[in-house]
Scaffold this active site. Structure first.
Site, mmCIF file in Angstrom:
data_model
loop_
_atom_site.group_PDB
_atom_site.id
_atom_site.type_symbol
_atom_site.label_atom_id
_atom_site.label_comp_id
_atom_site.label_asym_id
_atom_site.label_seq_id
_atom_site.Cartn_x
_atom_site.Cartn_y
_atom_site.Cartn_z
ATOM 1 N N CYS A 84 40.928 42.473 46.489
ATOM 2 C CA CYS A 84 40.033 41.712 45.427
ATOM 3 C C CYS A 84 39.413 40.353 46.212
ATOM 4 O O CYS A 84 38.528 39.672 45.985
ATOM 5 C CB CYS A 84 40.616 40.988 44.222
ATOM 6 S SG CYS A 84 41.909 42.146 43.616
ATOM 7 N N ASP B 215 47.039 40.373 40.058
ATOM 8 C CA ASP B 215 47.620 40.864 39.124
ATOM 9 C C ASP B 215 48.168 42.266 39.508
ATOM 10 O O ASP B 215 49.334 42.493 39.112
ATOM 11 C CB ASP B 215 46.955 40.920 37.735
ATOM 12 C CG ASP B 215 46.756 39.525 36.991
ATOM 13 O OD1 ASP B 215 47.129 38.671 37.892
ATOM 14 O OD2 ASP B 215 46.231 39.511 35.829
ATOM 15 N N ASP C 159 41.723 38.223 38.700
ATOM 16 C CA ASP C 159 41.509 38.038 37.417
ATOM 17 C C ASP C 159 41.526 36.536 37.182
ATOM 18 O O ASP C 159 40.395 35.957 36.608
ATOM 19 C CB ASP C 159 42.694 38.408 36.558
ATOM 20 C CG ASP C 159 42.615 40.318 36.544
ATOM 21 O OD1 ASP C 159 41.767 40.727 37.265
ATOM 22 O OD2 ASP C 159 43.300 41.031 35.852
ATOM 23 N N LYS C 160 42.567 35.888 37.473
ATOM 24 C CA LYS C 160 42.757 34.529 37.013
ATOM 25 C C LYS C 160 41.946 33.572 37.918
ATOM 26 O O LYS C 160 41.703 32.407 37.383
ATOM 27 C CB LYS C 160 44.529 33.937 36.982
ATOM 28 C CG LYS C 160 45.253 34.844 36.154
ATOM 29 C CD LYS C 160 44.714 35.103 34.730
ATOM 30 C CE LYS C 160 45.374 36.280 34.315
ATOM 31 N NZ LYS C 160 45.103 37.754 34.837
ATOM 32 N N CYS D 76 39.139 45.425 41.155
ATOM 33 C CA CYS D 76 39.519 46.470 40.130
ATOM 34 C C CYS D 76 38.205 46.921 39.241
ATOM 35 O O CYS D 76 37.345 46.320 38.895
ATOM 36 C CB CYS D 76 40.677 46.313 39.445
ATOM 37 S SG CYS D 76 42.027 45.966 39.982
ATOM 38 N N SER E 61 46.669 43.846 30.405
ATOM 39 C CA SER E 61 45.533 43.994 31.682
ATOM 40 C C SER E 61 44.229 44.380 31.169
ATOM 41 O O SER E 61 44.378 44.914 29.939
ATOM 42 C CB SER E 61 46.026 45.012 32.454
ATOM 43 O OG SER E 61 45.103 45.131 33.481
#
Length: 571
Positions: free
Chosen positions: A53, A85, A127-128, A198, A474
């Protein structure tokens, strides 16, 4: 035309005889007098080697440097952390994930404050890091542009496109004897073919769509995959764009109004996006002094059709959405149906309606449907409320065949125990698996449950049981899975009082989740309930548990812009 620095934060480290020591450091780094006289633009990257990522972010940030220089600014590069993640999933490391959102926002704030940067361009991949970076932009309120590093390309296995979701589900299939070990090993080697986040409409791509929908990213910028050469031009263009925002003094809170948050929530629903958006949108709004809770998000989800046929509930991945026309095609469909506010400002200085005027509906693609022919008339994510979750909960219904579930509870007080039971198939069809003490305070850190939910799906039981937790899921989760149950068990919410065999009823059509136990029985249990200690008596997780608020309000850790006495951008 040069920008007057006399009202910009960087004047505090560049102007006047008393700043000679500060300028000496800048000369040491090769800056010229002209460089020092220009606005200082922070260029922050969440780049690192923790997962694919993030591996292209630093190169993109370097390209943004060029754009800042071309437009008359002086770029100042720095990095922030990520907790990825996919690597943290399924073990205690996941407790660090949501906490990292706050650390990312805090670290960017501190770097910008400490060095007096005038504007910000931010690059995020996992993600975060996406909401964390946008939260920092809203908190600081300096002219800012958010850039997503791009999704991974799908892998190919046995003639079909695959993503990391397929690997997690194959673990469950292997445990159930439905996937030979050699097949699992072959799949893991091809599922992630290179750089990028992802590939389905999981949390990273959901929040990338939010970046465009809310106006903090350049229109059309975020859906190109990470390996696409277009990403480097997006990065340079973002560097130029932030200088134009600085010239016009257009700030994130001018862009991210309540109407813009509503637009973003509708785009999440229309794309069947991650339930985590119901956590991150309230947290971002909090940074702007806007109250925008899970229930506000859910109401917008309820009145928005699901039109983008994206995984995990649908067929396609982020690359396919990019090729079909990107999130702009989704927004065009929603705008034409009267579901978006076209008057909201974007980082181009033009309104969303002006930006979408040139977008033409493409009938030659299958990814995005017209609003008149949706996959579902309501959004892919639904909020629930009831005796089990008085403060609310959330469930992703995109792709679900049934929307009502009732069954006896099987309770676990941590994810590891639930996962072990699932692996051993120590549960029955028709049960509601309850995983508690995994909320923001109780975890601490509100872990995602993808390892457990994917294992259930891999065993073919994804819709034969329901899963209810005060933790979260998720974006890759599918099946009848309810998260964000509040109040959480750690503060004595009803989920702490559930016992094995209690019947739970979930109705995603009516928006209810109820514990079917008499109130006098619950009162007796409540009287004997005692808080449970967790294992973190010091460090970042301890500190987070002391200050974090409820999931329904974004699991935030400070009072937000509503309590500001002044804004950093105005120092």
């Amino acid at each position: 035309m040069p920008i007057d620095k006399t009202r910009l934060p960087s004047r505090h480290v560049t102007q006047g005889p008393e700043r000679a020591p500060h300028r000496a450091f800048f000369y040491a780094m090769g800056l010229s007098e002209d460089d020092i006289a220009r606005p200082f633009v922070g260029v922050v990257s969440a780049g690192n080697d923790s997962a694919p990522c993030n591996t292209r972010l630093d190169a993109q940030a370097e390209a943004a440097r060029e754009g800042v220089i071309e437009a008359g600014g002086t770029p100042r590069r720095f990095n922030t952390i990520t907790v990825t993640d996919g690597i943290a999933m399924g073990h205690a490391g996941m407790k660090a994930s949501l906490v990292s959102r706050e650390v990312i926002a805090d670290s960017i704030e501190l770097s910008v404050r400490g060095h007096c940067y005038d504007a910000l361009v931010g690059f995020a991949g996992c993600d975060k890091s996406l909401p964390g970076m946008m939260m920092a932009m809203l908190r600081l309120n300096v002219p800012s542009v958010f850039v997503y590093g791009g999704s991974i390309l799908p892998g190919r296995f046995q003639g079909r496109d695959v993503t990391i979701k397929d690997v997690f589900e194959a673990v469950g299939a292997h445990a159930a004897g439905r996937c030979p070990l050699e097949e699992l090993v072959a799949l893991e080697k091809v599922a992630c073919p290179g750089d990028g986040a992802c590939g389905g409409q999981f949390t990273a791509n959901t929040m990338a769509c939010v970046g465009e929908a809310i106006g903090l990213s350049l229109p059309g910028a975020n859906m190109a995959p990470a390996p696409d050469p277009q990403r480097m031009e997006v990065a340079r263009a973002s560097g130029r764009a932030v200088m134009h925002l600085l010239e016009r003094n257009i700030r994130p809170r001018d862009i991210c109004t309540r109407a813009a948050f509503a637009n973003a929530a509708r785009v999440v629903a229309a794309t069947g996006g991650s339930t985590n958006a119901a956590l991150h949108l309230p947290a971002m709004a909090h940074e702007a002094g806007i109250r925008f809770t899970l229930h506000d998000v859910a109401e917008l989800f309820r009145t928005t059709p699901w039109i983008a046929d994206l995984q995990p509930g649908g067929r396609f991945v982020a690359r396919d959405l990019h090729l079909a026309g990107g999130v702009r095609l989704v927004m065009k469909a929603l705008l034409d149906a009267g579901l978006l506010d076209g008057e909201c400002l974007t980082v181009t200085g033009r309104t969303l309606g002006e930006e979408l005027r040139e977008v033409i509906w493409r009938a030659d693609q299958e990814v995005v449907r017209p609003v008149s022919n949706p996959l579902s008339p309501t959004g892919g994510v639904v909020a629930l409320k009831g005796t089990l979750a008085p403060d609310g909960a959330i469930v992703k219904v995109a792709g679900l065949r049934q929307l009502v579930f009732e069954g006896p509870a099987r309770c676990f007080d941590r994810e590891e125990d639930a996962f072990a039971a699932v692996e051993a198939r120590a549960y029955r069809p028709g049960e509601v698996i309850v995983i508690r003490y995994e909320g923001p305070k109780g975890g601490p850190g509100m872990r995602e449950m993808l390892a457990t939910t994917a294992a259930l799906y891999g065993q073919g039981m994804g819709e034969e049981v329901a899963l209810v937790t005060d933790g979260r899921f998720s974006g890759a989760t599918r099946g009848f899975c309810v998260g964000h149950v509040g109040p959480e068990a750690a503060v004595g919410g009803p989920i702490a009082l559930v016992e094995d065999g209690d019947r739970i009823r979930i109705d995603a059509e009516a928006g209810t989740i109820d514990l079917l136990v008499d109130e006098d029985v619950l009162a007796t249990r409540r009287a004997r309930w005692r808080p449970r200690p967790h294992d973190y008596g010091s460090g970042a997780l301890w500190r987070y548990a002391q200050v974090v608020g409820p999931a329904s309000e974004g699991a935030v850790t400070h009072p937000g812009a509503a309590a500001e006495t002044h804004c950093y951008a105005d120092i």
